[in-house]
Scaffold this motif. Structure first.
Motif, PDB file in Angstrom:
ATOM      1  N   VAL A 192     -15.879  11.112  53.353  1.00 29.22           N
ATOM      2  CA  VAL A 192     -14.483  11.565  53.272  1.00 29.22           C
ATOM      3  C   VAL A 192     -14.166  12.289  51.972  1.00 29.22           C
ATOM      4  O   VAL A 192     -13.144  12.973  51.882  1.00 29.22           O
ATOM      5  CB  VAL A 192     -13.491  10.389  53.460  1.00 29.22           C
ATOM      6  N   ASN A 193     -15.004  12.159  50.972  1.00 22.37           N
ATOM      7  CA  ASN A 193     -14.773  12.920  49.748  1.00 22.37           C
ATOM      8  C   ASN A 193     -14.944  14.416  49.971  1.00 22.37           C
ATOM      9  O   ASN A 193     -14.535  15.231  49.149  1.00 22.37           O
ATOM     10  CB  ASN A 193     -15.708  12.443  48.632  1.00 22.37           C
ATOM     11  N   ASP A 194     -15.585  14.774  51.100  1.00 22.96           N
ATOM     12  CA  ASP A 194     -15.722  16.192  51.449  1.00 22.96           C
ATOM     13  C   ASP A 194     -14.597  16.661  52.369  1.00 22.96           C
ATOM     14  O   ASP A 194     -14.581  17.808  52.801  1.00 22.96           O
ATOM     15  CB  ASP A 194     -17.058  16.439  52.162  1.00 22.96           C
ATOM     16  N   LEU A 195     -13.665  15.745  52.679  1.00 27.45           N
ATOM     17  CA  LEU A 195     -12.608  16.064  53.637  1.00 27.45           C
ATOM     18  C   LEU A 195     -11.752  17.235  53.182  1.00 27.45           C
ATOM     19  O   LEU A 195     -11.376  18.092  53.986  1.00 27.45           O
ATOM     20  CB  LEU A 195     -11.723  14.830  53.858  1.00 27.45           C
ATOM     21  N   CYS A 196     -11.456  17.283  51.899  1.00 27.80           N
ATOM     22  CA  CYS A 196     -10.591  18.346  51.394  1.00 27.80           C
ATOM     23  C   CYS A 196     -11.232  19.724  51.554  1.00 27.80           C
ATOM     24  O   CYS A 196     -10.560  20.700  51.920  1.00 27.80           O
ATOM     25  CB  CYS A 196     -10.246  18.096  49.925  1.00 27.80           C
ATOM     26  N   SER A 197     -12.535  19.807  51.299  1.00 26.06           N
ATOM     27  CA  SER A 197     -13.216  21.097  51.463  1.00 26.06           C
ATOM     28  C   SER A 197     -13.260  21.486  52.935  1.00 26.06           C
ATOM     29  O   SER A 197     -13.147  22.669  53.288  1.00 26.06           O
ATOM     30  CB  SER A 197     -14.626  21.040  50.869  1.00 26.06           C
ATOM     31  N   ASP A 198     -13.397  20.499  53.818  1.00 29.11           N
ATOM     32  CA  ASP A 198     -13.361  20.775  55.261  1.00 29.11           C
ATOM     33  C   ASP A 198     -11.990  21.312  55.652  1.00 29.11           C
ATOM     34  O   ASP A 198     -11.883  22.269  56.429  1.00 29.11           O
ATOM     35  CB  ASP A 198     -13.642  19.499  56.062  1.00 29.11           C
ATOM     36  N   TRP A 199     -10.951  20.685  55.127  1.00 27.60           N
ATOM     37  CA  TRP A 199      -9.575  21.120  55.424  1.00 27.60           C
ATOM     38  C   TRP A 199      -9.362  22.561  54.963  1.00 27.60           C
ATOM     39  O   TRP A 199      -8.842  23.389  55.709  1.00 27.60           O
ATOM     40  CB  TRP A 199      -8.586  20.178  54.736  1.00 27.60           C
ATOM     41  N   HIS A 200      -9.769  22.849  53.743  1.00 26.76           N
ATOM     42  CA  HIS A 200      -9.604  24.203  53.205  1.00 26.76           C
ATOM     43  C   HIS A 200     -10.351  25.224  54.069  1.00 26.76           C
ATOM     44  O   HIS A 200      -9.836  26.329  54.306  1.00 26.76           O
ATOM     45  CB  HIS A 200     -10.109  24.268  51.765  1.00 26.76           C
ATOM     46  N   ALA A 201     -11.546  24.884  54.514  1.00 31.72           N
ATOM     47  CA  ALA A 201     -12.345  25.815  55.314  1.00 31.72           C
ATOM     48  C   ALA A 201     -11.655  26.128  56.648  1.00 31.72           C
ATOM     49  O   ALA A 201     -11.596  27.284  57.077  1.00 31.72           O
ATOM     50  CB  ALA A 201     -13.730  25.235  55.560  1.00 31.72           C
ATOM     51  N   ILE A 202     -11.139  25.100  57.308  1.00 26.13           N
ATOM     52  CA  ILE A 202     -10.443  25.300  58.585  1.00 26.13           C
ATOM     53  C   ILE A 202      -9.194  26.144  58.383  1.00 26.13           C
ATOM     54  O   ILE A 202      -8.919  27.080  59.146  1.00 26.13           O
ATOM     55  CB  ILE A 202     -10.074  23.943  59.214  1.00 26.13           C
ATOM     56  N   ILE A 203      -8.425  25.811  57.347  1.00 22.34           N
ATOM     57  CA  ILE A 203      -7.181  26.536  57.075  1.00 22.34           C
ATOM     58  C   ILE A 203      -7.471  27.998  56.767  1.00 22.34           C
ATOM     59  O   ILE A 203      -6.841  28.912  57.316  1.00 22.34           O
ATOM     60  CB  ILE A 203      -6.429  25.887  55.895  1.00 22.34           C
ATOM     61  N   SER A 204      -8.426  28.243  55.877  1.00 20.42           N
ATOM     62  CA  SER A 204      -8.741  29.614  55.459  1.00 20.42           C
ATOM     63  C   SER A 204      -9.200  30.467  56.634  1.00 20.42           C
ATOM     64  O   SER A 204      -8.737  31.602  56.814  1.00 20.42           O
ATOM     65  CB  SER A 204      -9.822  29.576  54.377  1.00 20.42           C
ATOM     66  N   LYS A 205     -10.087  29.934  57.459  1.00 16.77           N
ATOM     67  CA  LYS A 205     -10.612  30.678  58.602  1.00 16.77           C
ATOM     68  C   LYS A 205      -9.500  31.013  59.596  1.00 16.77           C
ATOM     69  O   LYS A 205      -9.383  32.159  60.046  1.00 16.77           O
ATOM     70  CB  LYS A 205     -11.695  29.866  59.297  1.00 16.77           C
ATOM     71  N   THR A 206      -8.679  30.037  59.913  1.00 17.69           N
ATOM     72  CA  THR A 206      -7.631  30.243  60.913  1.00 17.69           C
ATOM     73  C   THR A 206      -6.564  31.208  60.418  1.00 17.69           C
ATOM     74  O   THR A 206      -6.133  32.100  61.161  1.00 17.69           O
ATOM     75  CB  THR A 206      -6.988  28.896  61.299  1.00 17.69           C
TER      76      THR A 206
END
Length: 253
Positions: A192-206
């Motif tokens: 879950v410490n990587d959750l923020c980077s996952d969130w940013h990636a989804i947001i940026s792509k969309t």
């Protein structure tokens, strides 16, 4: 404010966030822009109610003071709720409703993916079941972001305005949480410490595909859903949601 062990706090955050988001969606009964959308929003809301019950039943079991999931929903005060601040904000127009849903889904889906590998078998099982529903949620909300963002000039403007207005509540989604750091190392919530980077990636792509501008990173403030420090919006939700149980204690159909 009473604090429970880290695992129980995680269960409360997941259950409360799902419950309050569902309550907001249910407010749209009779108020969606089209019948098909009303049905879709209600289905998402019902999915989240089911997920909330699963998380909160396990939380009640761990708390062990005789309370049930229903008690946790209907008999806790605002300061005892652990939901994300973004889900308690008013629906606004359809663009705002979908912006809120998408920003939540982009956090919720990758979190559930990681919890499927939890060392706690119950958490892993609930997450796996919830993930199937949430895969539909994020697909649907991201498609609406792109459809409105890359649609007409008016739909683009409305969606950009909605993102700009709600964005300051994303500080809880976009930055590491102390609770997650502990749960990651213990194996309860691996990765879950990587959750923020996952969130940013989804947001940026969309947002790129939707031709929308991503606002600057939101700053932290004194509010924190995880600490029970909420906006006034949650109080209004609870006043309506908890009225019957508080007016008629232990009432049943």
């Amino acid at each position: 404010m009473k604090r429970f062990d880290d695992t129980t706090e995680l269960l409360l955050q997941l259950g409360d966030s799902a419950m309050i988001q569902a309550q907001r969606l249910c407010e749209l009964v009779g108020g969606a822009p089209a019948l098909e959308e009303e049905v879709a929003l209600m289905n998402v809301g019902l999915d989240l109610v089911g997920q909330a019950r699963n998380w909160l039943e396990y939380a009640a079991e761990r708390i062990g003071d005789g309370r049930t999931a229903d008690d946790l929903v209907f008999l806790r005060d605002q300061g005892e709720y652990r939901n994300l601040l973004i889900v308690e904000q008013p629906n606004g127009n359809f663009a705002m409703t979908m912006a809120k849903q998408f920003l939540f889904d982009a956090w919720h889906y990758p979190l559930l993916e990681k919890l499927c590998s939890s060392s706690d078998e119950k958490i892993a099982g609930i997450a796996a079941k919830s993930l199937k529903e949430s895969s539909y949620h994020i697909r649907r909300s991201s498609e609406w972001i792109k459809r409105l963002g890359d649609g007409t000039s008016e739909s683009h403007e409305r969606m950009q305005s909605a993102l700009d207005k709600i964005w300051h509540f994303t500080f809880e989604l976009a930055k590491p949480c102390e609770l997650f750091k502990t749960l990651d190392s213990s194996g309860i919530a691996p990765g879950v410490n990587d959750l923020c980077s996952d969130w940013h990636a989804i947001i940026s792509k969309t947002l790129t595909e939707a031709t929308l501008m991503q606002p600057e990173a939101a700053d932290n403030n004194y509010l924190s859903g995880a600490k029970g420090l909420h906006t006034e919006s949650l109080g209004f939700i609870l006043a309506e949601m908890q009225f019957l149980q508080r007016a008629y204690p232990n009432a049943s159909w």
